[in-house]
Design a protein around this motif. Structure first.
Motif, PDB file in Angstrom:
ATOM      1  N   ILE A  28       0.724  -1.104   0.237  1.00 26.06           N
ATOM      2  CA  ILE A  28       0.094   0.004   0.077  1.00 26.06           C
ATOM      3  C   ILE A  28       0.753   1.415   0.063  1.00 26.06           C
ATOM      4  O   ILE A  28       0.403   2.229  -0.603  1.00 26.06           O
ATOM      5  CB  ILE A  28      -1.056  -0.029   1.240  1.00 26.06           C
ATOM      6  CG1 ILE A  28      -2.151  -0.979   0.993  1.00 26.06           C
ATOM      7  CG2 ILE A  28      -1.661   1.393   1.437  1.00 26.06           C
ATOM      8  CD1 ILE A  28      -3.248  -1.015   1.879  1.00 26.06           C
ATOM      9  N   ARG A  29       1.900   1.139   0.746  1.00 28.11           N
ATOM     10  CA  ARG A  29       2.848   2.419   0.724  1.00 28.11           C
ATOM     11  C   ARG A  29       3.042   2.932  -0.612  1.00 28.11           C
ATOM     12  O   ARG A  29       3.021   4.275  -0.783  1.00 28.11           O
ATOM     13  CB  ARG A  29       4.257   1.801   1.485  1.00 28.11           C
ATOM     14  CG  ARG A  29       4.715   3.349   2.227  1.00 28.11           C
ATOM     15  CD  ARG A  29       5.898   2.959   2.745  1.00 28.11           C
ATOM     16  NE  ARG A  29       6.864   1.836   2.033  1.00 28.11           N
ATOM     17  CZ  ARG A  29       8.026   1.513   1.965  1.00 28.11           C
ATOM     18  NH1 ARG A  29       8.595   1.873   3.388  1.00 28.11           N
ATOM     19  NH2 ARG A  29       8.921   0.807   1.384  1.00 28.11           N
ATOM     20  N   GLU A  30       3.379   2.205  -1.707  1.00 30.10           N
ATOM     21  CA  GLU A  30       3.740   2.720  -2.899  1.00 30.10           C
ATOM     22  C   GLU A  30       2.569   3.357  -3.616  1.00 30.10           C
ATOM     23  O   GLU A  30       2.697   4.462  -4.111  1.00 30.10           O
ATOM     24  CB  GLU A  30       4.429   1.587  -3.845  1.00 30.10           C
ATOM     25  CG  GLU A  30       5.842   1.026  -3.584  1.00 30.10           C
ATOM     26  CD  GLU A  30       6.846   2.363  -3.422  1.00 30.10           C
ATOM     27  OE1 GLU A  30       6.949   2.925  -4.313  1.00 30.10           O
ATOM     28  OE2 GLU A  30       7.593   2.551  -2.390  1.00 30.10           O
ATOM     29  N   ILE A  31       1.604   2.508  -3.294  1.00 30.02           N
ATOM     30  CA  ILE A  31       0.290   3.277  -3.861  1.00 30.02           C
ATOM     31  C   ILE A  31      -0.009   4.608  -3.368  1.00 30.02           C
ATOM     32  O   ILE A  31      -0.433   5.689  -4.128  1.00 30.02           O
ATOM     33  CB  ILE A  31      -0.898   2.133  -3.709  1.00 30.02           C
ATOM     34  CG1 ILE A  31      -0.595   0.735  -4.234  1.00 30.02           C
ATOM     35  CG2 ILE A  31      -2.175   2.909  -4.385  1.00 30.02           C
ATOM     36  CD1 ILE A  31      -1.657  -0.283  -3.953  1.00 30.02           C
ATOM     37  N   LEU A  32       0.173   4.505  -1.922  1.00 29.85           N
ATOM     38  CA  LEU A  32      -0.103   5.950  -1.415  1.00 29.85           C
ATOM     39  C   LEU A  32       0.707   7.026  -1.789  1.00 29.85           C
ATOM     40  O   LEU A  32       0.263   8.005  -2.015  1.00 29.85           O
ATOM     41  CB  LEU A  32       0.034   5.735   0.119  1.00 29.85           C
ATOM     42  CG  LEU A  32      -0.951   4.927   0.818  1.00 29.85           C
ATOM     43  CD1 LEU A  32      -0.603   4.954   2.272  1.00 29.85           C
ATOM     44  CD2 LEU A  32      -2.526   5.367   0.622  1.00 29.85           C
ATOM     45  N   PHE A  43      -8.770   7.274  -3.908  1.00 24.25           N
ATOM     46  CA  PHE A  43      -9.554   6.343  -3.039  1.00 24.25           C
ATOM     47  C   PHE A  43      -8.998   5.396  -2.205  1.00 24.25           C
ATOM     48  O   PHE A  43      -9.091   4.624  -1.801  1.00 24.25           O
ATOM     49  CB  PHE A  43     -10.852   5.905  -3.616  1.00 24.25           C
ATOM     50  CG  PHE A  43     -11.608   6.764  -4.703  1.00 24.25           C
ATOM     51  CD1 PHE A  43     -12.163   8.028  -4.151  1.00 24.25           C
ATOM     52  CD2 PHE A  43     -11.681   6.390  -6.076  1.00 24.25           C
ATOM     53  CE1 PHE A  43     -12.614   8.865  -5.023  1.00 24.25           C
ATOM     54  CE2 PHE A  43     -12.581   7.247  -6.997  1.00 24.25           C
ATOM     55  CZ  PHE A  43     -13.000   8.493  -6.224  1.00 24.25           C
ATOM     56  N   ALA A  44      -7.435   5.608  -2.358  1.00 25.50           N
ATOM     57  CA  ALA A  44      -6.491   4.552  -1.703  1.00 25.50           C
ATOM     58  C   ALA A  44      -6.225   4.674  -0.210  1.00 25.50           C
ATOM     59  O   ALA A  44      -6.209   3.868   0.413  1.00 25.50           O
ATOM     60  CB  ALA A  44      -5.251   4.714  -2.599  1.00 25.50           C
ATOM     61  N   GLY A  45      -5.854   5.846   0.334  1.00 25.32           N
ATOM     62  CA  GLY A  45      -5.466   5.834   1.675  1.00 25.32           C
ATOM     63  C   GLY A  45      -6.764   5.678   2.735  1.00 25.32           C
ATOM     64  O   GLY A  45      -7.949   5.426   2.101  1.00 25.32           O
ATOM     65  N   VAL A 357      -6.512   8.184 -11.218  1.00 25.97           N
ATOM     66  CA  VAL A 357      -7.399   7.949 -10.092  1.00 25.97           C
ATOM     67  C   VAL A 357      -6.768   6.563  -9.559  1.00 25.97           C
ATOM     68  O   VAL A 357      -6.120   5.816 -10.150  1.00 25.97           O
ATOM     69  CB  VAL A 357      -8.796   7.413 -10.580  1.00 25.97           C
ATOM     70  CG1 VAL A 357      -8.826   6.383 -11.419  1.00 25.97           C
ATOM     71  CG2 VAL A 357      -9.836   7.080  -9.185  1.00 25.97           C
ATOM     72  N   ALA A 358      -6.892   6.620  -8.043  1.00 26.96           N
ATOM     73  CA  ALA A 358      -5.877   5.478  -7.368  1.00 26.96           C
ATOM     74  C   ALA A 358      -7.184   4.760  -6.258  1.00 26.96           C
ATOM     75  O   ALA A 358      -8.068   5.397  -5.722  1.00 26.96           O
ATOM     76  CB  ALA A 358      -4.877   6.236  -6.767  1.00 26.96           C
ATOM     77  N   TYR A 359      -6.623   3.510  -6.260  1.00 26.95           N
ATOM     78  CA  TYR A 359      -7.447   2.819  -5.131  1.00 26.95           C
ATOM     79  C   TYR A 359      -6.404   1.876  -4.753  1.00 26.95           C
ATOM     80  O   TYR A 359      -5.321   1.820  -4.986  1.00 26.95           O
ATOM     81  CB  TYR A 359      -8.657   1.986  -5.788  1.00 26.95           C
ATOM     82  CG  TYR A 359      -8.280   0.988  -6.869  1.00 26.95           C
ATOM     83  CD1 TYR A 359      -7.654  -0.202  -6.851  1.00 26.95           C
ATOM     84  CD2 TYR A 359      -8.482   1.561  -8.163  1.00 26.95           C
ATOM     85  CE1 TYR A 359      -7.282  -0.873  -7.923  1.00 26.95           C
ATOM     86  CE2 TYR A 359      -8.036   0.729  -9.297  1.00 26.95           C
ATOM     87  CZ  TYR A 359      -7.382  -0.516  -9.335  1.00 26.95           C
ATOM     88  OH  TYR A 359      -7.180  -1.211 -10.314  1.00 26.95           O
ATOM     89  N   VAL A 360      -6.763   1.029  -3.663  1.00 32.03           N
ATOM     90  CA  VAL A 360      -5.897  -0.054  -3.017  1.00 32.03           C
ATOM     91  C   VAL A 360      -6.580  -1.513  -3.775  1.00 32.03           C
ATOM     92  O   VAL A 360      -7.620  -1.829  -3.421  1.00 32.03           O
ATOM     93  CB  VAL A 360      -5.713   0.013  -1.550  1.00 32.03           C
ATOM     94  CG1 VAL A 360      -4.938  -1.294  -1.299  1.00 32.03           C
ATOM     95  CG2 VAL A 360      -4.903   1.230  -1.147  1.00 32.03           C
ATOM     96  N   HIS A 361      -5.674  -2.324  -4.290  1.00 30.54           N
ATOM     97  CA  HIS A 361      -6.223  -3.562  -4.916  1.00 30.54           C
ATOM     98  C   HIS A 361      -6.230  -4.450  -3.540  1.00 30.54           C
ATOM     99  O   HIS A 361      -5.599  -4.144  -2.537  1.00 30.54           O
ATOM    100  CB  HIS A 361      -5.580  -4.201  -5.855  1.00 30.54           C
ATOM    101  CG  HIS A 361      -3.962  -4.393  -5.470  1.00 30.54           C
ATOM    102  ND1 HIS A 361      -3.044  -3.584  -5.105  1.00 30.54           N
ATOM    103  CD2 HIS A 361      -3.371  -5.622  -5.173  1.00 30.54           C
ATOM    104  CE1 HIS A 361      -1.908  -3.918  -4.715  1.00 30.54           C
ATOM    105  NE2 HIS A 361      -1.972  -5.184  -4.712  1.00 30.54           N
ATOM    106  N   GLY A 362      -7.008  -5.439  -3.651  1.00 29.19           N
ATOM    107  CA  GLY A 362      -7.496  -6.242  -2.226  1.00 29.19           C
ATOM    108  C   GLY A 362      -6.525  -7.354  -1.997  1.00 29.19           C
ATOM    109  O   GLY A 362      -6.514  -7.679  -0.611  1.00 29.19           O
TER     110      GLY A 362
END
Lengths: 402, 402
Positions: A28-32, A43-45, A357-362
């Motif tokens: 998640i850190r990289e995505i953030l 919508f990631a954090g 646009v960003a999200y976190v994959h599951g």
């Protein structure tokens, strides 16, 4: 005399423990990092709405604390936390239905540290933890260091599917049952009261503590308030909570509510970890709450987050292609999206970032790294315009890849 | 349905890991509790002088940070620490002689957490740590959790007796060399430059990192400034420092200065421990320092602590019976007293408390719990009158028990 010749120092040969070497870096850190780039709607954090932070009130709260408590606000303090805050937390928790004394409360550096203290006190390498499937990634990281193994229980709309629990308790004898009972991170699902009672009964029968990680319960904006696991289960529950979601996360002030005879272990661990939680933010929160500011602030959050959740869900309904499912949580900060089995939210992520646009994959939320077709969306942090526009971009991406 | 029947929950049968069960409770904690009772003159804690805390300046610093950085002051933040503070620390450390980049700096919840992160990244059960004899009790506690063993080196007025080091490195292959090189806690002893260089040479030869726990070096009120281990040794040194002694300990803001390629391990551990160090205090310190307040404040501390040290030592000279030795540190917060061999500072402690004066006996600072005839005295926290009166009471006690 050879000094300061860094090229002669072979830091790559230093013997780091495998506990750390083999610890996965947070996906998640990289995505953030990426999602905080300008122009990206994120919508990631798990970030609260920044425009609602009570900055002026917190500033005043510190001034008021300094006026009242002087040097104590910044002096070394107790590992258990400052007494007025512990008393206040015990009183509030009791008023909310779970009889609690000051001797049950340990103040921690946010909920994450409370999870870490529990992990540290209980887990020996190879021990099992029973968790929901999926579950909070930060807990997995804390448990992973201690080389825990996982036995997991699937969820439906009512939370953990209790029928699966006892068999796993018998088979793996887990040290802990870990749950996020309210508006779960990542799914937004809340455990129903019958399930809570059934889970407690099983935990008592097998004498396994339930760790209820409960940072979101105060932010219920729809449906009926439910009794907490702590209020139903008493000592078999180690309840973890925090001011992160209702005041501000950067303060790093949370707490653990546990049987007094077990709290001594956590206190000992807390002491050798960081001596105590930072004092100014403890006093700040104490003054903020006793000034009567917290309740109206929570009401404001609820209104805001409900509008945002509704906006997100309505836009999803209007724009998402058929075949996609999502949860509609009655509180908290997250909802959970399930794509058709053949799709990978992880593989789509770089394309989403291209669309800004960003999200976190599951996947990182599943101890066995399944759930490729799932994603977590946070609805508390973006603006209204951002939510609509971001969901539209996501919808476009999903349509193109159905 | 059985719920909330606490008497049926057998928390005493919960399986706590032996790492925690067998962790010694801090001997000091009890003494600190007793010594904070009204009327007791305490030389026991390691507390800075409360009357010198820059409370108004810190309040202004937070207001200024909120004006400049808004919601960031209380939002979730980076595990490495806030960027402006890391930059500032890197610049200050560089100016003090040790070339340091921002990529070398990890902000921690005080020096204690930095020690804990090092312990966590390096120590597997049974690993050796080389320490001074005696050494800082908080480090021993952090190492003890990981079941470290100790190989120790005696000290004289010049610090670690270097002749003892290499044999111990060869025999026990310690994972780390742990030192408090400046105004050591508990003894107040400072390592000389030739010893520093010799220690670094040995560490490089055997490729063992030196952890230099250095919270006191800024508070030198006599003698000449010495180059830090970091400035002499570069990457072989993991330097730990803190704002606890020069600003205020309750803020829990310290840092680690290490080779960038090793810092990634500590960052990973930091993240699963508490996500990040509290943000308001990081911003507060950043604003406080950039406003130019720190240097004059340190000067003020030096003047104050020197007066107090002199007062303590002069009173000891006037009142202590013959046969008692003590160190005369050129900085820091502590001095170390050695009683004749037949006396036990631990056994005298209850009598001292009866006389309303408190100290910490030396035993807990020795990994093998020797040193019964030693005690640590803190000179920063008590008032001038308290120092004179407290030392007189101690002198009376010592005379009666010689």
């Amino acid at each position: 005399m050879i000094v300061n010749q860094n090229d002669k120092v072979r830091t790559d040969q230093w013997k780091i423990t495998p506990h750390v070497l083999e610890l996965e870096a947070s996906a998640i850190r990289e995505i953030l990092k990426i999602s905080s780039q300008p122009g990206v709607i994120s919508f990631a954090g798990g970030l609260p709405a920044p425009e609602l932070f009570p900055l002026e009130d917190l500033k005043e709260a510190l001034a008021s604390a300094i006026a009242k408590y002087g040097p104590n606000c910044v002096q070394y303090s107790l590992s258990m936390g400052i007494t007025p805050l512990r008393e206040m937390v015990a009183r509030r928790v009791t008023e909310a239905g779970a009889k609690t004394e000051i001797s049950n409360i340990l103040i921690t550096a946010g909920a994450q540290q409370a999870i870490e203290l529990v992990a540290r006190a209980f887990i020996d390498p190879g021990d099992y933890i029973l968790t929901e499937y999926p579950t909070y990634i930060g807990a997995l990281q804390a448990f992973d260091y201690y080389r825990a193994r996982y036995t997991t229980v699937e969820m439906d709309d009512e939370g953990m599917i209790i029928e699966q629990v006892e068999e796993k308790l018998k088979k793996h004898k887990p040290k802990l049952i870990y749950t996020v009972s309210n508006f779960q991170n990542p799914t937004g699902i809340t455990m129903t009261v019958p399930r809570r009672k059934a889970l407690i009964e099983l935990a008592m029968k097998h004498n396994v503590p339930i760790v209820d990680d409960d940072p979101y319960s105060d932010i219920r904006f729809a449906g009926e308030e439910l009794p907490t696991l702590k209020s139903l289960g008493g000592d078999v529950i180690i309840a973890i909570n925090t001011f992160s979601k209702v005041v501000a996360p950067g303060l790093r002030v949370g707490w653990m509510n546990a049987a007094a005879d077990t709290l001594v272990y956590f206190e000992k661990v807390k002491q050798c970890t960081d001596l105590h939680t930072n004092a100014p933010c403890q006093y700040m929160i104490y003054e903020y709450v006793t000034a009567g500011k917290l309740e109206p602030h929570i009401e404001e959050l609820k209104v805001d987050y409900k509008v945002k959740r509704d906006l997100m869900i309505n836009t999803m309904r209007e724009t998402f292609p058929d075949g996609i499912k999502w949860t509609e949580p009655e509180g908290g900060l997250f909802l959970w999206v399930e794509l058709p089995k053949h799709m990978s939210a992880k593989e789509l992520l770089p394309k989403a970032i291209e669309l800004k646009v960003a999200y976190v994959h599951g996947e990182p939320f599943f101890p066995d790294r399944q759930g490729a077709n799932t994603m977590r969306l946070n609805f508390s942090n973006a603006t209204h315009e951002g939510i609509v526009e971001g969901i539209k971009r996501l919808a476009k991406l999903l349509k193109e890849n159905m």
